[in-house]
Design a protein around this motif. Structure first.
Motif, mmCIF file in Angstrom:
data_model
loop_
_atom_site.group_PDB
_atom_site.id
_atom_site.type_symbol
_atom_site.label_atom_id
_atom_site.label_comp_id
_atom_site.label_asym_id
_atom_site.label_seq_id
_atom_site.Cartn_x
_atom_site.Cartn_y
_atom_site.Cartn_z
ATOM 1 N N GLY A 30 0.837 -1.191 0.000
ATOM 2 C CA GLY A 30 0.000 0.000 0.000
ATOM 3 C C GLY A 30 0.872 1.240 0.000
ATOM 4 O O GLY A 30 2.055 1.202 0.355
ATOM 5 N N THR A 32 0.911 4.083 1.852
ATOM 6 C CA THR A 32 1.417 4.602 3.122
ATOM 7 C C THR A 32 2.592 3.769 3.626
ATOM 8 O O THR A 32 3.626 4.315 4.037
ATOM 9 C CB THR A 32 0.302 4.617 4.179
ATOM 10 O OG1 THR A 32 -0.794 5.396 3.700
ATOM 11 C CG2 THR A 32 0.804 5.227 5.479
ATOM 12 N N ALA A 33 2.454 2.447 3.610
ATOM 13 C CA ALA A 33 3.520 1.579 4.094
ATOM 14 C C ALA A 33 4.763 1.672 3.213
ATOM 15 O O ALA A 33 5.901 1.672 3.714
ATOM 16 C CB ALA A 33 3.036 0.133 4.162
ATOM 17 N N TRP A 211 0.941 7.549 13.043
ATOM 18 C CA TRP A 211 -0.241 7.620 12.174
ATOM 19 C C TRP A 211 -0.690 6.217 11.769
ATOM 20 O O TRP A 211 -1.883 5.884 11.846
ATOM 21 C CB TRP A 211 0.090 8.454 10.945
ATOM 22 C CG TRP A 211 -0.957 8.409 9.873
ATOM 23 C CD1 TRP A 211 -1.023 7.539 8.815
ATOM 24 C CD2 TRP A 211 -2.109 9.244 9.761
ATOM 25 N NE1 TRP A 211 -2.121 7.790 8.040
ATOM 26 C CE2 TRP A 211 -2.816 8.832 8.593
ATOM 27 C CE3 TRP A 211 -2.611 10.311 10.509
ATOM 28 C CZ2 TRP A 211 -3.991 9.444 8.180
ATOM 29 C CZ3 TRP A 211 -3.781 10.922 10.086
ATOM 30 C CH2 TRP A 211 -4.466 10.496 8.949
ATOM 31 N N MET A 212 0.239 5.391 11.343
ATOM 32 C CA MET A 212 -0.106 4.054 10.884
ATOM 33 C C MET A 212 -0.595 3.172 12.037
ATOM 34 O O MET A 212 -1.460 2.319 11.843
ATOM 35 C CB MET A 212 1.104 3.416 10.200
ATOM 36 C CG MET A 212 1.498 4.081 8.889
ATOM 37 S SD MET A 212 3.057 3.454 8.233
ATOM 38 C CE MET A 212 2.585 1.773 7.826
ATOM 39 N N ARG A 215 -4.239 4.368 12.421
ATOM 40 C CA ARG A 215 -5.107 4.388 11.247
ATOM 41 C C ARG A 215 -4.983 3.140 10.375
ATOM 42 O O ARG A 215 -5.996 2.656 9.865
ATOM 43 C CB ARG A 215 -4.804 5.645 10.398
ATOM 44 C CG ARG A 215 -5.048 6.955 11.118
ATOM 45 C CD ARG A 215 -6.528 7.101 11.518
ATOM 46 N NE ARG A 215 -7.384 7.145 10.356
ATOM 47 C CZ ARG A 215 -7.757 8.255 9.736
ATOM 48 N NH1 ARG A 215 -7.335 9.430 10.173
ATOM 49 N NH2 ARG A 215 -8.538 8.208 8.685
ATOM 50 N N THR A 216 -3.796 2.642 10.161
ATOM 51 C CA THR A 216 -3.597 1.470 9.291
ATOM 52 C C THR A 216 -2.601 0.496 9.932
ATOM 53 O O THR A 216 -1.511 0.266 9.390
ATOM 54 C CB THR A 216 -3.085 1.896 7.903
ATOM 55 O OG1 THR A 216 -1.872 2.660 8.062
ATOM 56 C CG2 THR A 216 -4.117 2.714 7.156
ATOM 57 N N PRO A 217 -2.947 -0.073 11.081
ATOM 58 C CA PRO A 217 -1.998 -0.960 11.781
ATOM 59 C C PRO A 217 -1.613 -2.188 10.954
ATOM 60 O O PRO A 217 -0.502 -2.713 11.108
ATOM 61 C CB PRO A 217 -2.764 -1.361 13.048
ATOM 62 C CG PRO A 217 -4.210 -1.124 12.726
ATOM 63 C CD PRO A 217 -4.228 0.053 11.805
ATOM 64 N N HIS A 218 -2.496 -2.641 10.069
ATOM 65 C CA HIS A 218 -2.170 -3.811 9.252
ATOM 66 C C HIS A 218 -1.009 -3.527 8.308
ATOM 67 O O HIS A 218 -0.195 -4.413 8.029
ATOM 68 C CB HIS A 218 -3.401 -4.264 8.467
ATOM 69 C CG HIS A 218 -3.917 -3.252 7.488
ATOM 70 N ND1 HIS A 218 -4.606 -2.114 7.878
ATOM 71 C CD2 HIS A 218 -3.814 -3.195 6.131
ATOM 72 C CE1 HIS A 218 -4.928 -1.419 6.802
ATOM 73 N NE2 HIS A 218 -4.458 -2.041 5.745
ATOM 74 N N GLN A 219 -0.925 -2.266 7.794
ATOM 75 C CA GLN A 219 0.182 -1.918 6.915
ATOM 76 C C GLN A 219 1.493 -1.855 7.690
ATOM 77 O O GLN A 219 2.553 -2.241 7.181
ATOM 78 C CB GLN A 219 -0.092 -0.581 6.219
ATOM 79 C CG GLN A 219 -1.182 -0.646 5.172
ATOM 80 C CD GLN A 219 -1.178 0.555 4.248
ATOM 81 O OE1 GLN A 219 -0.169 1.215 4.057
ATOM 82 N NE2 GLN A 219 -2.320 0.841 3.663
#
Length: 301
Positions: A30, A32-33, A211-212, A215-219
Motif C-alpha cells: 500500500g 502509506t507503508a 499515524w499508521m 489508522r492502518t496498523p495492518h500496513q
C-alpha cells in the motif's frame, strides 16, 4: 572535480534503486507503508553513520537551534507528502505524464532556494536546468499513447497535478534541508549533513509510525513481517538521502537537483546494456538532452 558532483551522482544511483524497490512494495504494502519504509527502516543507518563520525572520526555533535528544528520539520513533512504523492502516481493508468511533471523539481527547487535562502542562478545554469527537464519529459512520455483529442486533458489531468504537487514538495524539502544543515555550522559538512538526516528521519519515522499505528496498523505489521525487503529500501533510501544532504550542504539545491536528472540515464543504460531492451528514438534524444544539460552544469563556473 568538485566533491558535490560524485556525491550527487551516487545519490541519484541510490534513489533509482530505492524507487524501483518502493514501486514493487506499493502493490503488496500500500502507498502509506511503501512511503514509511523509506524513513522508518532508514533511520537506524543514519544514526549509525553519525555515530561513526562522532566516535571514530572525532567529529563533535552539533548544537540544535530553533532554525534547525523549524527547517528540519518543514522539510521532513514536505518530503513525506512528496514521496506519498509520487508513489500514489503508480495507481494511475497515465502515471507517465504525472511522473514527467514530477521531474520539474529542479525549477521548483531553484524557486524555493531563491525565496527561502536568497540563492540566485546564472542564465547558463537555468538554461541547462530547462534543457534537462525537457529531456526527462521526453523520456517519460516517449511510450505514452496520447491522441490529439486527449492530450490537452491528459496534461492538465489529475495525475499531472499530482506530479506537479510532488515536484513542488520535493523542491521545498530540498531547500528546507539545506537551510537546516547550514544552520548548524561548525562541525563540518559531513557531520552537518549526517546529523540533519538522522534528526529528520527520526521525526519522519515517529510521525508516520504513530499515524499508521492508529489508522492502518495492518500496513505497519506488513513492513515488520517483510523486514528484509523493507530494510533494503531503508538502506537504499538513507544512502541516497545522505548523498542529497551532503551535496546540498556544499552546493545550492538547484544545482544538485539538476545534476540528479542523470538518474534516468543510468536507468536506460542498464535497460539497454544489461537487459538488451530496445530504446526508442525519443528516449535516446531525451537521454542526449539530459547529458548535454549535465555537461553544461559541470562546465559552468
Amino acid at each position: 572535480m568538485e566533491l558535490w558532483i560524485p556525491i550527487t551522482v551516487f545519490a541519484a544511483f541510490c534513489q533509482n534503486l530505492r524507487s524501483a524497490l518502493q514501486r514493487h512494495l506499493k502493490d503488496s504494502f500500500g502507498t502509506t507503508a511503501a512511503t514509511f519504509v523509506r524513513f522508518g527502516y532508514g533511520f537506524p543507518f543514519a544514526v549509525l553513520y553519525v555515530g561513526i563520525l562522532h566516535v571514530f572520526a572525532g567529529m563533535p555533535l552539533p548544537r540544535i537551534n530553533g532554525a534547525f528544528l523549524v527547517s528540519g520539520a518543514l522539510g521532513g513533512l514536505a518530503q513525506i507528502g512528496a514521496t506519498f504523492l509520487l508513489i500514489h502516481l503508480f495507481s494511475y493508468r497515465n502515471f507517465a505524464v504525472g511522473t514527467a511533471y514530477s521531474k520539474t523539481e529542479p525549477i521548483q527547487a531553484a524557486l524555493f532556494g531563491f525565496v527561502l535562502l536568497g540563492e540566485t542562478l546564472s542564465l547558463p545554469i537555468m538554461m541547462c536546468i530547462v534543457l534537462g527537464i525537457a529531456g526527462v519529459v521526453m523520456i517519460s512520455l516517449a511510450r505514452t499513447q496520447l491522441s490529439a483529442q486527449t492530450i490537452a486533458s491528459t496534461l492538465i489531468g489529475k495525475s499531472a497535478l499530482i506530479g506537479l504537487a510532488s515536484a513542488a514538495l520535493f523542491g521545498a524539502s530540498a531547500a528546507f534541508y539545506r537551510s537546516a544543515s547550514l544552520s548548524l555550522g561548525g562541525p563540518g559538512f559531513l557531520m552537518q549533513a549526517g546529523f540533519s538526516l538522522a534528526c529528520v528521519t527520526l521525526f519522519q519515522s515517529a510521525l508516520m509510525a504513530s499515524w499508521m499505528f492508529f489508522r492502518t496498523p495492518h500496513q505497519l505489521s506488513l513492513t515488520l513481517r517483510h523486514w528484509h525487503i523493507s530494510t533494503l529500501v531503508g538502506l537504499a533510501g538513507i544512502l541516497g538521502s545522505l548523498g542529497w544532504f551532503t551535496a546540498m550542504t556544499l552546493q545550492p539545491v538547484a544545482y544538485v537537483r539538476a545534476l540528479a536528472q542523470i538518474e534516468l540515464v543510468f536507468t536506460f543504460a542498464v535497460s539497454w546494456l544489461v537487459f538488451r531492451e530496445a530504446i526508442s528514438r525519443n528516449e535516446l534524444l531525451g537521454c542526449s538532452l539530459i547529458m548535454l544539460a549535465v555537461i553544461g552544469i559541470l562546465l559552468s563556473p
